[in-house]
Design a protein around this motif. Structure first.
Motif, PDB file in Angstrom:
ATOM      1  N   GLN A 131       0.832  -1.201   0.000  1.00 41.04           N
ATOM      2  CA  GLN A 131       0.000   0.000   0.000  1.00 41.04           C
ATOM      3  C   GLN A 131       0.869   1.255   0.000  1.00 41.04           C
ATOM      4  O   GLN A 131       0.551   2.249  -0.637  1.00 41.04           O
ATOM      5  N   GLU A 132       1.995   1.195   0.701  1.00 35.91           N
ATOM      6  CA  GLU A 132       2.915   2.340   0.752  1.00 35.91           C
ATOM      7  C   GLU A 132       3.457   2.667  -0.637  1.00 35.91           C
ATOM      8  O   GLU A 132       3.556   3.847  -1.023  1.00 35.91           O
ATOM      9  N   ASP A 133       3.742   1.637  -1.437  1.00 37.17           N
ATOM     10  CA  ASP A 133       4.225   1.848  -2.798  1.00 37.17           C
ATOM     11  C   ASP A 133       3.151   2.534  -3.646  1.00 37.17           C
ATOM     12  O   ASP A 133       3.445   3.436  -4.427  1.00 37.17           O
TER      13      ASP A 133
END
Length: 54
Positions: free
Chosen positions: A48-50
């Motif tokens: 999700q961070e990517d």
């Protein structure tokens, strides 16, 4: 692509004649191409961070 090859792809995907009323030839081709990628192992998977960075 010939008609027999198209019908073979439909059978390989498990599509019925009734399903073909809702799908285009391009959609069936895309579904078949993606089905060939099911066995592919990816070295890294996005988190999700990517996606947030993107």
């Amino acid at each position: 692509m010939t008609t027999p090859l198209f019908l073979l792809r439909c059978v390989q995907l498990g599509l019925s004649i009734r399903d073909l009323d809702l799908l285009t030839i391009g959609m069936v081709n895309d579904m078949f191409a993606e089905s060939r990628n099911d066995d592919c192992k990816y070295a890294t998977l996005a988190t999700q961070e990517d996606f947030d960075k993107f």
